[in-house]
Design a protein around this motif. Structure first.
Motif, PDB file in Angstrom:
ATOM      1  N   GLU A   1       0.815  -1.204   0.000  1.00  0.00           N
ATOM      2  CA  GLU A   1       0.000   0.000   0.000  1.00  0.00           C
ATOM      3  C   GLU A   1       0.856   1.264   0.000  1.00  0.00           C
ATOM      4  N   ALA A   2       2.141   1.107   0.284  1.00  0.00           N
ATOM      5  CA  ALA A   2       3.048   2.257   0.276  1.00  0.00           C
ATOM      6  C   ALA A   2       3.326   2.678  -1.169  1.00  0.00           C
ATOM      7  N   PRO A   3       3.673   3.953  -1.395  1.00  0.00           N
ATOM      8  CA  PRO A   3       3.879   4.460  -2.767  1.00  0.00           C
ATOM      9  C   PRO A   3       4.903   3.675  -3.574  1.00  0.00           C
ATOM     10  N   VAL A   4       6.007   3.228  -2.939  1.00  0.00           N
ATOM     11  CA  VAL A   4       7.031   2.484  -3.680  1.00  0.00           C
ATOM     12  C   VAL A   4       7.063   1.023  -3.243  1.00  0.00           C
ATOM     13  N   GLY A   5       6.043   0.570  -2.493  1.00  0.00           N
ATOM     14  CA  GLY A   5       5.943  -0.840  -2.125  1.00  0.00           C
ATOM     15  C   GLY A   5       6.718  -1.229  -0.896  1.00  0.00           C
TER      16      GLY A   5
ATOM     17  N   PRO B   1       8.711   6.277   1.647  1.00  0.00           N
ATOM     18  CA  PRO B   1       9.206   7.129   0.560  1.00  0.00           C
ATOM     19  C   PRO B   1       8.178   7.268  -0.564  1.00  0.00           C
ATOM     20  N   ILE B   2       8.055   8.468  -1.081  1.00  0.00           N
ATOM     21  CA  ILE B   2       7.164   8.708  -2.223  1.00  0.00           C
ATOM     22  C   ILE B   2       7.864   8.352  -3.524  1.00  0.00           C
ATOM     23  N   TYR B   3       9.184   8.573  -3.553  1.00  0.00           N
ATOM     24  CA  TYR B   3       9.973   8.284  -4.742  1.00  0.00           C
ATOM     25  C   TYR B   3      11.067   7.288  -4.378  1.00  0.00           C
ATOM     26  N   LYS B   4      11.503   6.543  -5.362  1.00  0.00           N
ATOM     27  CA  LYS B   4      12.624   5.635  -5.144  1.00  0.00           C
ATOM     28  C   LYS B   4      13.912   6.433  -5.018  1.00  0.00           C
ATOM     29  N   GLY B   5      14.834   5.904  -4.228  1.00  0.00           N
ATOM     30  CA  GLY B   5      16.131   6.554  -4.056  1.00  0.00           C
ATOM     31  C   GLY B   5      16.174   7.588  -2.968  1.00  0.00           C
TER      32      GLY B   5
ATOM     33  N   TYR C   1      18.793  17.518  -7.388  1.00  0.00           N
ATOM     34  CA  TYR C   1      17.416  17.029  -7.419  1.00  0.00           C
ATOM     35  C   TYR C   1      17.324  15.531  -7.703  1.00  0.00           C
ATOM     36  N   LEU C   2      18.142  15.078  -8.651  1.00  0.00           N
ATOM     37  CA  LEU C   2      18.004  13.688  -9.087  1.00  0.00           C
ATOM     38  C   LEU C   2      18.953  12.752  -8.356  1.00  0.00           C
ATOM     39  N   GLY C   3      20.133  13.249  -7.983  1.00  0.00           N
ATOM     40  CA  GLY C   3      21.100  12.391  -7.307  1.00  0.00           C
ATOM     41  C   GLY C   3      20.928  12.387  -5.808  1.00  0.00           C
TER      42      GLY C   3
END
Length: 543
Positions: free
Chosen positions: A55-59, A135-139, A339-341
């Motif tokens: 159920e979490a955004p990234v599993g 986490p909403i996004y991976k990484g 932003y990305l790293g």
């Protein structure tokens, strides 16, 4: 004006260097103080596990657990920063805190970069604290720094850690504001005020942008979610600001190379907004679109600089524009890594150092433009002076005389028109030479100025014709001035071996009973002057 501008920029440069050094010094002091703050401690004795959660955004989510100890009055607050993560805090299994995305269709999926504040009570000593981080996004880094203690001391610690970047941002903003003030204050000499102001606004926007990226702003993000969106919005419009900056530096003509960034950036902005609005992708997930627009803009700027250099040569404008473009490329690369790293938080002022170098180049270019503007302005003033002044005497000329009589300053009821004529100037030129004739003119002009110049303006209307306009004087006062002038002429003649000076004078003030217009007043002054000229010649022939 020129000296004032250069001194002002010098003062700002010194202030800027002082603030920069102060910022670096505080960065070092912050590291030393971090261990010695007694009002709060960093909790490191905790367990953490990563569990699957479909159920979490990234599993998956991370669970942190520790036992609460040493809670007492004024030492009861837990602060921890989460970066694009949903948070739930439990105390002995009971949920006491939650941080999730704020409701709203167009807001991002992530609550952003936020400092979470949880306050405990004395009775909570010995209880187990559990923190679920999704986490909403991976990484995204799942392990936040946990600070526990006095809330004021924790905020002070966060402020100290951000002090260098905040000082540098404040310096950038203040310099931008100062540039606007200088540009507007010198608007009469500055032909490119709009460009100067736009460059300064660009500087201010960059300063505020980096402030919004600092982790200090995360203290307020939970109460103002818009703060998490603003940096991305600024980033969307950054290619347009970059393009305009380079275009203005070159002051070039419009071409395809300068039109492409407008179209690409506009398309990118529309795409990002649509993806966000319909929930397809978040602002942070579409950052590659903004970065792509920036890459295209930089490439177009390089092409534009190349076209300019081919047409105009690789001059200082081209070198400045190329340097700014390359700095923009490096800056964009660092920002993309931020932003990305990482997570999009700016604590170390590396990108700000580039911005400050960028800013110094702009200030240098602004000084160069101001210098050009002042040189053109001085040249224009010189031409204007030549157009309205007599080169030999420095008096106003006939054009200035006509303009004054037709202007607002001339009040026929208060202004006395005086006419002068130099006797025997042609004879002096023929017998003694033009050098002596010029000396005759200059010495006569000096006497006229000394006797009439303190109450009005003096004019050289022709070869041997002079005039004066007296303001706020009387006919009796003018007569006394004429008498004083004759005495000065007699004194000159007594001391002169070769030049015999003679200045005929006539004056009149507007009389509605006699004068239809100002020209009639001038004719009456001329008539009086010619009558005196005739008497002076008769007297000279009798002698």
């Amino acid at each position: 004006m020129r000296k004032t501008i250069f001194r002002a920029y010098g003062f700002v440069s010194i202030l800027f260097m002082f603030l920069f050094l102060y910022g670096l010094l505080n960065l070092r002091l912050t590291v030393q103080r971090k261990e010695s703050l007694t009002g709060c401690v960093e909790i490191t004795d905790y367990s953490h596990t990563v569990v699957q959660d479909y159920e979490a955004p990234v599993g998956e989510k991370t669970i942190l657990m520790f036992c609460l100890q040493d809670v007492h009055a004024d030492y009861d607050t837990l602060y921890f920063m989460t970066e694009h993560q949903n948070v739930r805090v439990y105390l002995d299994g009971k949920e006491i805190y939650r941080m999730e995305r704020a409701p709203g269709l167009v807001l991002p999926k992530s609550p952003g970069i936020v400092y979470n504040e949880v306050v405990f009570q004395d009775v909570d000593n010995g209880k187990n604290v559990r923190i679920d981080v999704e986490p909403i996004y991976k990484g995204v880094n799942p392990l936040p720094e946990l600070l526990f203690g006095n809330g004021y001391e924790i905020i002070k610690r966060i402020l100290f850690s951000n002090l260098p970047i905040l000082i540098l941002c404040a310096s950038v903003i203040l310099i931008g504001v100062f540039q606007i003030i200088v540009a507007l204050a010198g608007r009469n000499q500055e032909e490119r005020v709009a460009i100067a102001v736009s460059h300064s606004l660009f500087t201010i926007v960059i300063g505020f942008w980096k402030v919004l990226e600092s982790s200090f702003i995360a203290l307020f993000a939970s109460k103002a979610p818009i703060l998490t969106i603003l940096p991305f919005i600024v980033l969307m419009f950054l290619p347009l600001m970059m393009k305009k900056l380079i275009y203005d530096i070159l002051n070039t003509y419009e071409s395809t190379a300068w039109k492409v960034p407008n179209v690409v950036t506009l398309a990118g902005i529309i795409l990002i907004i649509l993806l966000q609005f319909f929930g397809v992708a978040d602002f942070r997930e579409t950052i590659f679109i903004s970065e792509g627009c920036m890459v295209i803009t930089i490439l177009c700027c390089i092409v534009g600089v190349g076209v300019y250099a081919k047409e105009e040569g690789f001059d200082k404008d081209a070198k400045t524009a190329l340097a700014v473009t390359l700095l923009g490329l490096i800056w964009m690369s660092l920002d993309a890594y931020t932003y990305l790293g990482t997570t999009g938080v700016t604590n170390f002022p590396m990108s700000m150092l580039l911005i400050l170098i960028f800013l110094l180049i702009l200030i240098y270019n602004r000084l160069r433009e101001s210098k050009k503007g002042m040189e053109v302005g001085m040249q224009a003033l010189q031409y204007k002076k030549l157009a309205y002044h007599d080169a030999l005497t420095g008096f106003f000329n006939r054009a200035a005389y006509s303009d004054f009589l037709g202007g607002k300053e001339y009040d026929p009821k208060k202004c006395i028109l005086v006419a002068f004529d130099l006797n025997n100037l042609k004879k002096c030129n023929d017998e003694l030479g033009h050098d002596k004739g010029d000396l005759y003119i200059k010495e006569s002009a000096k006497i006229i100025m000394d006797c009439f110049g303190d109450r009005g303006r003096c004019f050289r209307l022709g070869g041997d014709e002079f005039g004066a306009i007296l303001m706020d004087d009387t006919m009796e006062g003018c007569a006394k001035r004429a008498k004083r002038m004759r005495a000065r002429v007699d004194e000159f003649n007594r001391n002169s071996r070769d030049i015999h000076m003679g200045i005929a004078c006539g004056y009149a003030i507007y009389d509605p009973a006699e004068d239809a217009d100002v020209h009639a007043t001038i004719r009456r002054a001329d008539k009086m002057m010619y009558e005196e000229k005739f008497r002076m010649k008769q007297q000279q022939s009798n002698d």
